[in-house]
Design an enzyme around this catalytic site. Structure first.
Site, PDB file in Angstrom:
ATOM      1  N   HIS A  59      -6.772  96.304 135.724  1.00  0.00           N
ATOM      2  CA  HIS A  59      -5.388  96.500 136.205  1.00  0.00           C
ATOM      3  C   HIS A  59      -5.499  97.316 137.492  1.00  0.00           C
ATOM      4  CE1 HIS A  59      -0.985  97.465 135.114  1.00  0.00           C
ATOM      5  NE2 HIS A  59      -1.225  98.179 136.194  1.00  0.00           N
ATOM      6  N   CYS A 108       3.985 102.550 144.200  1.00  0.00           N
ATOM      7  CA  CYS A 108       3.127 103.557 143.579  1.00  0.00           C
ATOM      8  C   CYS A 108       3.934 104.827 143.381  1.00  0.00           C
ATOM      9  CB  CYS A 108       1.915 103.840 144.452  1.00  0.00           C
ATOM     10  SG  CYS A 108       0.887 105.132 143.752  1.00  0.00           S
ATOM     11  N   ARG A 111       7.866  94.375 133.545  1.00  0.00           N
ATOM     12  CA  ARG A 111       7.826  95.692 132.896  1.00  0.00           C
ATOM     13  C   ARG A 111       7.233  96.749 133.846  1.00  0.00           C
ATOM     14  NH1 ARG A 111       5.020 100.154 131.876  1.00  0.00           N
ATOM     15  NH2 ARG A 111       3.147  98.917 131.489  1.00  0.00           N
ATOM     16  N   ASN A 135       1.057  97.919 142.037  1.00  0.00           N
ATOM     17  CA  ASN A 135       0.417  96.761 141.416  1.00  0.00           C
ATOM     18  C   ASN A 135       0.006  95.699 142.425  1.00  0.00           C
ATOM     19  OD1 ASN A 135       0.796  97.497 138.615  1.00  0.00           O
ATOM     20  ND2 ASN A 135       2.987  97.169 138.958  1.00  0.00           N
TER      21      ASN A 135
HETATM   22 MG    MG Z   1       0.470  99.115 137.236  1.00  0.00          MG
END
Ligand code: MG
Length: 299
Positions: free
Chosen positions: A207, A240, A15, A249
């Site tokens: 996160h 990003c 996702r 991530n």
């Molecule tokens: Mg992220």
């Protein structure tokens, strides 16, 4: 504080990762990715998003993906539901857990979702009610917890009330996201120290984005603060969006490698995870964003 014995990795690649990849991928490739991740031992996979494909074309077909994946028992298959319509679509697709998304930065909230932080939280109220009625669990995200592309530095004191509000309205877990990856370990420790006065540490997750190369250090700093749930993305999927060409991530493989080195149990098979990441990277026609995967397979 000693390190936790167990850590849960929340795999956000299908996702949060694919959503931020320029290239849309087929339902079949998404299904294969999720199945590979289940087989690798992930216990939580964010599979898709129920949002208008007009806004997020990469997430088109999420219902079909849910219908086709092999759902392992004991594994949570979650979806992002940004509004009630999205929640209802998720419910119709048989989704048992959804995520909602708020920001710690007023400017980011305005530019990203066109409303204030408090209005965005108000919009979640009917979702929370519907979720309770249908026995669906809701996970909350707060973005821009250590920095904002428009406001610069964000203080922990700005994050705490947003996290508290999500928790108070019924989110069982609140994930704090360093959306632009500018956070450093000292700020990360302070963040969890301050926010945990409002939300129990056991209900918080981290996160981290690796845009500035700080993600693993921030995961480690969070472990020292007693945090034991981390979001990560296989192959570092999802660049990003605020810094062209930069990494977003943190890669799941890299987090897992570090956790294994620390003797922390996750239940995930590193080799199978690396293979899942290499396969989707091949579909995207690019190198894996995982340093561990690249090191293992460099020739
Ligand atoms: Mg992220």
């Amino acid at each position: 504080m000693s390190l936790p014995e167990k850590v849960r990795l929340v795999e956000v690649g299908p996702r949060d990762g694919l959503q931020n990849e320029a290239q849309p991928i087929s339902v079949a490739d998404k299904v294969r990715l999720v199945d590979d991740l289940s087989a690798a031992g992930l216990s939580y996979i964010e599979v898709g998003s129920f949002v208008s494909p007009k806004w997020v074309p990469q997430m088109a077909g999420s219902a079909e993906v849910f219908a086709k994946i092999q759902q392992y028992s004991g594994v949570t298959y979650a979806a992002l539901a940004p509004n009630l319509r999205g929640f209802e679509d998720a419910l119709a697709a048989g989704v048992k857990e959804v995520a909602v998304f708020a920001a710690a930065s007023e400017a980011f909230s305005q530019r990203n979702i066109n409303c204030s932080i408090s209005d965005s939280l108000q919009r979640f109220v009917p979702i929370m009610e519907a979720a309770r009625q249908h026995g669906v669990r809701v996970r909350g995200y707060v973005s821009c917890v250590l920095g904002c592309p428009y406001e610069g530095m964000i203080n922990a004191e700005q994050v705490a009330p947003v996290a508290r509000e999500l928790y108070a309205m019924g989110c069982y877990e609140v994930s704090l996201g360093d959306t632009i990856g500018t956070g450093t370990p000292g700020a990360t420790r302070r963040l969890f120290d301050v926010v945990s006065a409002q939300v129990p540490r056991e209900q918080l997750a981290g996160h981290f984005h690796d845009t500035y190369g700080q993600a693993l250090a921030n995961v480690y700093a969070s472990l020292l603060e007693g945090i034991s749930v981390f979001d990560s993305s296989v192959a570092g999927l999802g660049g990003c969006p605020y810094a062209k060409g930069a990494s977003g991530n943190v890669a799941s493989e890299d987090v897992l490698y570090m956790l294994q080195g620390l003797g922390i149990d996750t239940g995930i098979d590193l080799e199978r995870l690396i293979a899942a990441g290499l396969r989707i990277s091949e579909v995207l026609g690019r190198a894996s964003g995982s340093r561990v995967a690249r090191a293992r397979h460099a020739q």
